[in-house]
Scaffold this motif. Structure first.
Motif, PDB file in Angstrom:
ATOM      1  N   TRP A 144       3.281 -26.613 -31.594  1.00 16.69           N
ATOM      2  CA  TRP A 144       3.493 -26.549 -30.149  1.00 16.69           C
ATOM      3  C   TRP A 144       4.852 -27.098 -29.713  1.00 16.69           C
ATOM      4  CZ3 TRP A 144      -1.860 -27.990 -27.549  1.00 16.69           C
ATOM      5  CH2 TRP A 144      -2.758 -26.932 -27.790  1.00 16.69           C
ATOM      6  N   PRO A 145       5.340 -28.228 -30.273  1.00 11.62           N
ATOM      7  CA  PRO A 145       6.641 -28.742 -29.817  1.00 11.62           C
ATOM      8  C   PRO A 145       7.803 -27.787 -30.065  1.00 11.62           C
ATOM      9  CG  PRO A 145       5.415 -30.463 -30.954  1.00 11.62           C
ATOM     10  CD  PRO A 145       4.673 -29.179 -31.187  1.00 11.62           C
ATOM     11  N   SER A 146       7.620 -26.798 -30.932  1.00 10.66           N
ATOM     12  CA  SER A 146       8.713 -25.862 -31.221  1.00 10.66           C
ATOM     13  C   SER A 146       8.804 -24.729 -30.211  1.00 10.66           C
ATOM     14  CB  SER A 146       8.528 -25.261 -32.625  1.00 10.66           C
ATOM     15  OG  SER A 146       7.379 -24.397 -32.656  1.00 10.66           O
ATOM     16  N   TYR A 147       7.802 -24.591 -29.324  1.00 10.30           N
ATOM     17  CA  TYR A 147       7.790 -23.487 -28.362  1.00 10.30           C
ATOM     18  C   TYR A 147       8.793 -23.725 -27.247  1.00 10.30           C
ATOM     19  CZ  TYR A 147       3.452 -21.961 -30.640  1.00 10.30           C
ATOM     20  OH  TYR A 147       2.517 -21.538 -31.544  1.00 10.30           O
ATOM     21  N   ALA A 148       9.281 -22.631 -26.692  1.00 16.57           N
ATOM     22  CA  ALA A 148      10.290 -22.715 -25.625  1.00 16.57           C
ATOM     23  C   ALA A 148       9.798 -23.537 -24.442  1.00 16.57           C
ATOM     24  CB  ALA A 148      10.667 -21.296 -25.166  1.00 16.57           C
ATOM     25  N   ALA A 149       8.513 -23.425 -24.145  1.00 14.75           N
ATOM     26  CA  ALA A 149       7.963 -24.135 -22.988  1.00 14.75           C
ATOM     27  C   ALA A 149       7.957 -25.648 -23.173  1.00 14.75           C
ATOM     28  CB  ALA A 149       6.542 -23.658 -22.704  1.00 14.75           C
ATOM     29  N   LEU A 150       8.117 -26.123 -24.421  1.00 10.83           N
ATOM     30  CA  LEU A 150       8.011 -27.557 -24.706  1.00 10.83           C
ATOM     31  C   LEU A 150       9.280 -28.104 -25.352  1.00 10.83           C
ATOM     32  CD1 LEU A 150       4.315 -27.529 -25.866  1.00 10.83           C
ATOM     33  CD2 LEU A 150       5.207 -28.921 -23.999  1.00 10.83           C
ATOM     34  N   ARG A 151      10.392 -27.488 -25.034  1.00 12.36           N
ATOM     35  CA  ARG A 151      11.650 -27.945 -25.633  1.00 12.36           C
ATOM     36  C   ARG A 151      12.393 -28.940 -24.753  1.00 12.36           C
ATOM     37  NH1 ARG A 151      13.637 -22.151 -28.121  1.00 12.36           N
ATOM     38  NH2 ARG A 151      12.138 -22.107 -29.827  1.00 12.36           N
ATOM     39  N   SER A 152      12.051 -28.990 -23.471  1.00 19.82           N
ATOM     40  CA  SER A 152      12.746 -29.955 -22.600  1.00 19.82           C
ATOM     41  C   SER A 152      11.954 -31.249 -22.548  1.00 19.82           C
ATOM     42  CB  SER A 152      12.911 -29.381 -21.192  1.00 19.82           C
ATOM     43  OG  SER A 152      11.699 -29.442 -20.470  1.00 19.82           O
ATOM     44  N   GLU A 153      12.671 -32.342 -22.381  1.00 12.07           N
ATOM     45  CA  GLU A 153      12.027 -33.658 -22.319  1.00 12.07           C
ATOM     46  C   GLU A 153      11.064 -33.738 -21.141  1.00 12.07           C
ATOM     47  OE1 GLU A 153      13.439 -38.294 -21.658  1.00 12.07           O
ATOM     48  OE2 GLU A 153      14.845 -36.821 -22.501  1.00 12.07           O
ATOM     49  N   ARG A 154      11.449 -33.133 -20.030  1.00 11.49           N
ATOM     50  CA  ARG A 154      10.607 -33.150 -18.827  1.00 11.49           C
ATOM     51  C   ARG A 154       9.291 -32.416 -19.082  1.00 11.49           C
ATOM     52  NH1 ARG A 154      12.128 -32.488 -13.346  1.00 11.49           N
ATOM     53  NH2 ARG A 154      10.287 -32.668 -12.028  1.00 11.49           N
ATOM     54  N   ALA A 155       9.358 -31.246 -19.742  1.00  6.93           N
ATOM     55  CA  ALA A 155       8.148 -30.474 -20.018  1.00  6.93           C
ATOM     56  C   ALA A 155       7.224 -31.236 -20.961  1.00  6.93           C
ATOM     57  CB  ALA A 155       8.514 -29.121 -20.615  1.00  6.93           C
ATOM     58  N   VAL A 156       7.785 -31.854 -21.982  1.00 11.19           N
ATOM     59  CA  VAL A 156       6.977 -32.622 -22.938  1.00 11.19           C
ATOM     60  C   VAL A 156       6.283 -33.789 -22.231  1.00 11.19           C
ATOM     61  CG1 VAL A 156       7.068 -34.104 -24.971  1.00 11.19           C
ATOM     62  CG2 VAL A 156       8.369 -31.962 -24.924  1.00 11.19           C
TER      63      VAL A 156
END
Length: 937
Positions: free
Chosen positions: A467-479
């Motif tokens: 999951w951390p490799s997906y585009a939706a979870l690449r920004s610190e804010r999204a994580v």
């Protein structure tokens, strides 16, 4: 005296000696008016000073205060006509004294409501800025410093304008407010070589205007003027070109600047240019999807203000900042503006400038509980009145309550209250504001792990690890946001019928998301959406895949009426037409239509998925949506085409829905069968800039309509379109003239085309022509169905060709195969044609077959039973998957939906029932093809 009769409240006299001195300045003031003047003078040294200077003006002004204000405004207009900066500066200061004095009395005495007080202050500020700008530009024009400008340009100031920001923009100036302005000019009015000279001229004029208002002279000042809200004020001139400002906001604009532009308003200069500039900023200020990420931005901004100003901690009234402090004015403004930013991109009604007005509209549109809106509005007005009294004391630009007991007692007296009661009341108001707003900005930011959270070992570690490799979870804010959401995601996945399958579906959804901050923020602000998402991904992989690419449709769920009753085609068509009418750009209209239709399409799917409607209602809703989309889009296509080639010649054209659209029942993935018919009515050419002969005109108009519906745009495509049912099929023209259509159907069409005509229905275009087409159809069917033997002969041949051309896609194919949907629809169409009835539904056709003695009641019942079951299976299959329904391809949630829809407990039993009913229907059909209706030879 008019003013005295309108007094509704009185301040207390804080300093009796000063109060007596003030009252002595207007010796004829008695009763409540005398008490008001004494209370004002006894509490405000500043207002006492104004009264000493302007008593002679004030006394007659109290006869008709509104008229006195207007007369003062008119007097200043006359002064400005002389174009003398010094004279205008002095008279503006005199005008400010008079307006401030009269408004203070009206405010303290409750003669005017808060909005009238702040609105009049704002009107005076608008006037002052307008007159100062005009006088400042006169020397630039007279000395020919502004390229190409003449004195005629003083009306529009050569494209120079000021945007009122903040409270001035909203019409809410406080008693001692500064004014926030952004000064811009329209660079397109000048030749490229003249740009720098023009900018220098406007910069000089802006500085003169600001000094005329801002400088403290022997007459005082007009308004403290702040020009620092412009883009990057440390390095940009005080007046900028519109184009430079636009580039800044497009590339570097921040959330606080978006919030600031909610209140922006052209207040002086070239108002048309200012309006045009604000229109270009619409996409920057108002995002097309619900913008819940703005909540975190606003919260972070609030925390930075508190930290910078030292305003954190519990509420302590001495020294409390009524504007920026906890529970203060800014919290209400942030709360309101942030909610406007969240939803204003979708709902233009939310784009209002005033704070109280914003709260009212938010409540009306169900973005805010009515009670919360009323509480915040009430406290906002009270806070502003306290702020006014703080500033009235010494005309200080402050929002701080005094630090001393004596100082607070003075403010309480101006409020007409005893100190203890004032403090208790104000503290309660501040705490209630904080309670309402803090929960919105900072819900539990670090939720504890749910007690019933499933252990991670329950899930496939390899899936979670990627999951951390997906585009939706690449920004610190999204994580950061997703980490708070993940426990609830996993808990709800574990509760699904097949947790592993649901996890895989959720994985596919996350993998398909291009970005995550906005959507995750939306989930965090609206926890029920998580439940809906898991419901969808655990049930319908096809819908989950669609959502990952169109996550903006989640906006519709919290739009207020997502779970309301279906509105019907008329209301839908009107709603879309209203949306399109507000957008001038044609391509943007097409994208808006796509987004609008997707949201309604999503709504139908969710209602069906959750059992709020059944397959029959879903089918009718999908058909309504398609018809409404075509009905609203057709006039837009016609208008766009007519702009070049002229209005449609003759009577215009109609769009006919054929097949399932005509019958009023579509599934989640249906394309649209369409025919376009036009009536030239004797016309030979169109009349436009580039006229066309009638035939190519309508052919190209039809192609424009097809493109409008099918083109792949940023919001995808609206529908796939099939036009093969038009006369002569793919060999014929894309648009058919009314006369040719009649001739073809009367003399050349095959029986299969007459069968198709039984389901034809006008869905868009000229309704007069549409009525004629329907009358022709209703008259033609009995005529063409009269030779029932020929109809049945060709029906049998057609059925054989269909069977040879395409075999069923397995035992779960509900559409293709003997005794299944397509087969039964053909029989129903034959019944309608031979019975000569205009009804388009399968039920109507079968009833017609019974009426003419071709089918028995038992035959009809068997066909209806098979068709109903097949439709339910087909509707569910198209919603759940891109493939035919099968036990292996449907997860636990999907199986539950199938069983709920069909009433059958297992897939094995459903398969047996589907085959049994299809066989019964097949037997009925094959027997019916061998006999004529009763009474036929």
């Amino acid at each position: 005296m008019q003013f005295q009769t309108r007094i509704t409240r009185l301040p207390h006299v804080f300093d009796a000696d000063r109060g007596a001195e003030a009252r002595a300045l207007l010796p004829d003031a008695d009763g409540d008016l005398g008490a008001l003047i004494a209370g004002m003078g006894g509490g405000s040294p500043y207002l006492s000073g104004l009264l000493a200077k302007e008593a002679a003006w004030l006394w007659p002004a109290l006869e008709a205060p509104e008229d006195a204000i207007e007369a003062e405004f008119a007097r200043l207009e006359v002064v400005a006509l002389d174009g003398q900066a010094g004279a205008l500066a002095d008279e503006l200061r005199r005008g400010k004294r008079r307006v401030a004095l009269l408004l203070a009395l009206a405010d303290l005495g409750g003669v005017w409501a808060l909005e009238q007080v702040t609105g009049t202050l704002t009107r005076f500020a608008d006037l002052a800025v307008r007159l100062a700008m005009r006088v400042a530009l006169v020397p630039e024009i007279k000395r020919r410093k502004l390229p190409g400008a003449t004195e005629d340009d003083l009306e529009t100031l050569g494209g120079w304008f000021a945007l009122a920001m903040g409270k001035m923009g909203a019409g809410e100036l406080n008693y001692s407010s500064d004014i926030d302005l952004i000064c811009l000019f329209d660079e397109s009015r000048f030749e490229r070589d003249d740009f720098h000279e023009a900018r220098a001229s406007f910069v000089r004029a802006t500085r003169k205007m600001s000094a005329m208002l801002n400088d403290l002279t022997g007459e005082g000042y007009v308004f403290r003027t702040d020009l620092r809200l412009r883009p990057d004020p440390a390095v940009t001139p005080v007046c900028m070109a519109m184009e430079a400002a636009e580039r800044y906001y497009e590339s570097l604009g921040r959330t606080w600047e978006r919030a600031a532009y909610i209140k922006a308003r052209p207040c002086a200069g070239d108002i048309a240019a200012g309006d045009g500039f604000l229109k270009t900023l619409t996409p920057f200020v108002w995002r097309k999807h619900l913008d819940f990420a703005a909540i975190r931005d606003a919260h972070d901004m609030r925390l930075r203000i508190r930290e910078h100003k030292g305003l954190g901690g519990t509420i302590s009234l001495p020294g409390h900042n009524m504007k920026l402090g906890r529970g203060g004015i800014r919290e209400i403004e942030f709360f309101t503006q942030t909610r406007q930013i969240i939803a204003g991109g979708r709902d233009v009604d939310l784009r209002v400038r005033g704070t109280v007005e914003g709260l009212r509209v938010l409540a009306e549109k169900d973005w805010l509980p009515q009670e919360a809106a009323e509480v915040l509005s009430r406290h906002y007005r009270h806070h502003r009145e306290v702020e006014h009294r703080i500033q009235m004391v010494n005309d200080a630009q402050t929002h701080l309550l005094p630090n001393s007991d004596e100082g607070i007692a003075r403010i309480a007296a101006l409020m007409g209250m005893e100190r203890a009661a004032f403090e208790a009341d104000l503290r309660a108001r501040l705490e209630e504001v904080h309670e309402v707003t803090e929960g919105f900005f900072a819900p539990d930011a670090t939720p504890e792990e749910p007690e019933d959270a499933p252990p991670l070992e329950t899930f496939d570690k390899d899936i979670l690890a990627r999951w951390p490799s997906y585009a939706a979870l690449r920004s610190e804010r999204a994580v950061e946001i997703f980490d708070r959401l993940r426990p609830e995601f996993l808990r709800r996945l574990s509760e699904s019928a097949d947790p592993h399958a649901a996890l895989l579906a959720c994985d596919g959804f996350l993998a398909g998301l291009p970005a995550g901050v906005q959507l995750f923020s939306l989930f965090e602000a609206n926890p029920p959406l998580v439940d809906l998402l898991i419901d969808i991904v655990a049930t319908s992989p096809a819908l989950a895949k669609y959502l990952s690419r169109n996550s903006g449709v989640f906006d519709a769920v919290i739009g207020g009426d997502f779970f309301a009753d279906w509105p019907g085609v008329e209301a839908l068509s009107a709603a879309l037409a209203e949306v399109l009418a507000k957008e001038p750009d044609y391509e943007r209209k097409l994208d808006l239509a796509r987004r609008w239709a997707k949201e309604w399409h999503f709504r139908i799917g969710v209602h069906h998925l959750r059992g709020l409607i059944e397959a029959e209602e879903a089918g009718a809703s999908y058909a309504d949506l398609a018809e409404a989309s075509l009905r609203a889009l057709w006039p837009e296509v016609v208008a766009h085409f007519a702009a070049k080639h002229g209005p449609p010649p003759g009577r215009g054209a109609c769009v006919l829905g054929m097949g399932s659209l005509g019958a009023g029942r579509l599934n989640a993935t249906s394309d649209l069968d369409l025919i376009v018919i036009y009536d030239p009515d004797g016309a030979e050419m169109s009349e436009g800039r580039r006229p066309l002969a009638v035939r190519p005109y309508y052919a190209r108009l039809t192609q424009a309509m097809i493109t409008a519906v099918t083109a792949q745009m940023s919001e995808g495509r609206l529908y796939e379109v099939d036009m093969r049912l038009r006369p002569s099929g793919t060999q014929g023209p894309v648009a058919t003239s009314w006369q040719s259509f009649q001739n073809y159907q009367s003399g050349e069409a095959w029986v299969w085309e007459h069968l198709a005509l039984t389901r034809a229905r006008v869905v868009a275009g000229d309704m007069g022509l549409g009525a004629d087409i329907e009358a022709f159809r209703a008259g033609l069917l009995p005529e063409k169905g009269a030779d029932r033997g020929e109809v049945l002969k060709q029906l049998g041949e057609m059925r054989a060709r269909i069977a040879a051309a395409k075999a069923p896609d397995g035992p779960w194919d509900a559409k293709i195969g003997p005794g299944r949907m397509q087969d039964i629809e053909l029989i129903a169409q034959a019944g309608a044609l031979m019975g000569g009835v205009p009804g388009r539904s399968t039920q109507a056709g079968l009833e017609a077959g019974v009426a003419i003695g071709w089918l028995s009641d038992g035959d009809s019942a068997a066909l209806v039973a098979s068709y109903t079951l097949c439709w339910k299976v087909q509707a569910v299959a198209r919603l759940l998957s891109e493939k035919p329904l099968s036990p292996e391809g449907v997860g636990g949630g999907g199986r539950a939906m199938v069983h709920r829809e069909t009433g059958v407990e297992s897939f094995e039993a459903l398969g047996e029932m589907l085959a049994e009913r299809a066989n019964e229907a097949r037997a009925v059909i094959e027997a019916a093809l061998t006999r004529l209706p009763e009474g036929d030879a």
